[in-house]
Scaffold this motif. Sequence first.
Motif, PDB file in Angstrom:
ATOM      1  N   ALA A 197       0.830  -1.209   0.000  1.00 54.49           N
ATOM      2  CA  ALA A 197       0.000   0.000   0.000  1.00 54.49           C
ATOM      3  C   ALA A 197       0.862   1.256   0.000  1.00 54.49           C
ATOM      4  O   ALA A 197       0.528   2.257  -0.663  1.00 54.49           O
ATOM      5  N   ILE A 198       1.985   1.230   0.720  1.00 49.34           N
ATOM      6  CA  ILE A 198       2.896   2.378   0.725  1.00 49.34           C
ATOM      7  C   ILE A 198       3.482   2.602  -0.663  1.00 49.34           C
ATOM      8  O   ILE A 198       3.488   3.722  -1.189  1.00 49.34           O
ATOM      9  N   VAL A 199       3.968   1.530  -1.276  1.00 48.40           N
ATOM     10  CA  VAL A 199       4.572   1.631  -2.609  1.00 48.40           C
ATOM     11  C   VAL A 199       3.545   2.109  -3.621  1.00 48.40           C
ATOM     12  O   VAL A 199       3.829   2.975  -4.463  1.00 48.40           O
ATOM     13  N   GLY A 214      -5.525   0.822  -8.051  1.00 50.48           N
ATOM     14  CA  GLY A 214      -5.895  -0.567  -7.806  1.00 50.48           C
ATOM     15  C   GLY A 214      -6.501  -0.729  -6.432  1.00 50.48           C
ATOM     16  O   GLY A 214      -6.667   0.233  -5.684  1.00 50.48           O
ATOM     17  N   GLU A 215      -6.823  -1.954  -6.101  1.00 48.44           N
ATOM     18  CA  GLU A 215      -7.498  -2.266  -4.837  1.00 48.44           C
ATOM     19  C   GLU A 215      -6.722  -3.327  -4.068  1.00 48.44           C
ATOM     20  O   GLU A 215      -6.112  -4.223  -4.654  1.00 48.44           O
ATOM     21  N   LEU A 229      -1.919  -2.400  -6.810  1.00 48.32           N
ATOM     22  CA  LEU A 229      -1.816  -1.011  -6.371  1.00 48.32           C
ATOM     23  C   LEU A 229      -0.874  -0.190  -7.241  1.00 48.32           C
ATOM     24  O   LEU A 229      -0.836   1.036  -7.144  1.00 48.32           O
ATOM     25  N   LEU A 230      -0.120  -0.869  -8.099  1.00 45.68           N
ATOM     26  CA  LEU A 230       0.684  -0.183  -9.118  1.00 45.68           C
ATOM     27  C   LEU A 230      -0.062  -0.086 -10.448  1.00 45.68           C
ATOM     28  O   LEU A 230       0.489   0.392 -11.444  1.00 45.68           O
ATOM     29  N   ASN A 239      -6.921  -0.922 -14.681  1.00 41.10           N
ATOM     30  CA  ASN A 239      -5.773  -1.489 -15.397  1.00 41.10           C
ATOM     31  C   ASN A 239      -5.004  -0.366 -16.094  1.00 41.10           C
ATOM     32  O   ASN A 239      -5.290   0.000 -17.219  1.00 41.10           O
ATOM     33  N   LEU A 240      -4.009   0.174 -15.404  1.00 38.91           N
ATOM     34  CA  LEU A 240      -3.290   1.357 -15.862  1.00 38.91           C
ATOM     35  C   LEU A 240      -2.642   1.168 -17.230  1.00 38.91           C
ATOM     36  O   LEU A 240      -2.726   2.038 -18.090  1.00 38.91           O
TER      37      LEU A 240
END
Length: 463
Positions: A197-199, A214-215, A229-230, A239-240
Amino acid sequence: MLRSIRSYSTHVDLKTTLQNAIPAKRELYQYVKKNLANKEIGQLTAGGTIGGMRGYKSLLWEASVVDPNEGIRFHGYTIQECQKFLPKAKDEINDPKSEFLPESMFWFLLTGNKPSQDQINEFSNELALKAGLPDYLNKILDSLPSSLHPMTQLSIAISALNNDSKFAKAYASGIPKNDYWEYTFEDSINLIAKLPAIVGKIYSNTYHNGEKLGELNLNKDWSYNLSSLLGLTSNDSLNLNKLNQDQSKDVVNLVRLYCALHGDHEGGNVSAHTTHLVGSALSDPFLSYSAGVQGLAGPLHGLAAQEVVRFIVEMNSNLQNDISNSTKIEEYLWGLLNSKRVIPGYGHGVLRKPDPRFEAMLQFGLKRSNEFANDELFHLVKNLSEIAPGVLKKHGKTKNPYPNVDSSSGVLFYHYGIKELLFFTVIFGASRSIGPLSQLIWDRVLGLPIERPKSVDLKTLAQ
């Protein structure tokens, strides 16, 4: 054939498994301390002292050793052996392309025991349940300028979690030394759990204006959540990089492999040693590993992968995409060496043979030949690994002319859409927590003292 590994009931959790391993290790520690204090394990030299203490055997590290000729071994086991016996994600057990989990590696590094699939399923769930960030940390990260180096943001975030340190609070209240390890254990698990979560938060704030990418999924493993999360999973609008389902599955496995392999590399590297050093003052795991992350941010340690990608992109452009022309590749490399430059991604402080981590990362791409068929950068890395060692041997000034893990890892992330080169080291920062924090727990189990070597000046050395 794999050597036998102790294994407890599949219903025993990580902390209990560790508790079961402690008595024998404490007994061994006391034996060495009382009976072998005068045993010589190396010879100090003036050259070693002014040369970064390279090769000095002066640091206790339980989980891994880097052999000059064999590479990294985890409790005596090679990467290939660990890939065979460490558990995978619960829904990919029978998938030959699925990689073992970093949480499996953490369990193994910490206890020396092979975890069962059920144990890792439960541990992955525990990490997911503890992954959420406190409000104060979200506010701190949101207040930082996006121009601030992402590794600085990572270090700030980890330090800030000291606010919730169970060890710091317990120590302040006065606890027996034999109990230090339990609170260090709890802090370490909480820190590892929150790193995805930090990253993800740092990546979002730095490169995507704080957009939610993301989740957290409580039913998924640590690496899946880091990937999500990225923005690297195929979760509809989140979906980045517009990865399809197969690509999404592959990139999650890339994160699993990368983080498991980068988790530990014995104790002498800067990030591991710094974590141990700061922890020896009884700083809690958050402060200790924050210091380790700052060491990892140095260009001589964790920034190597981004330099390799820059180099490969530049080289590919200069070769005009003629990546299979060995003559052109050799000429390009000699041009670098003759101009007093180095070949990024080659050489290693300890290894004198090819880095098995490089081979594992390269095989990741080779197993996915269709996905990487048109990736010129990946194939240039492969071709370079076959040509550069010969050039460096002829050059004669490199002790290890073979590729290290940084030669391949950055290009793989680049392929799947992580093109912000500064961010490679942040992912490294998440993975490297595994080894130093497992050792920090053992430092407290054994009651290791504050680290305080004696220094010497040049005049004394010159006498």
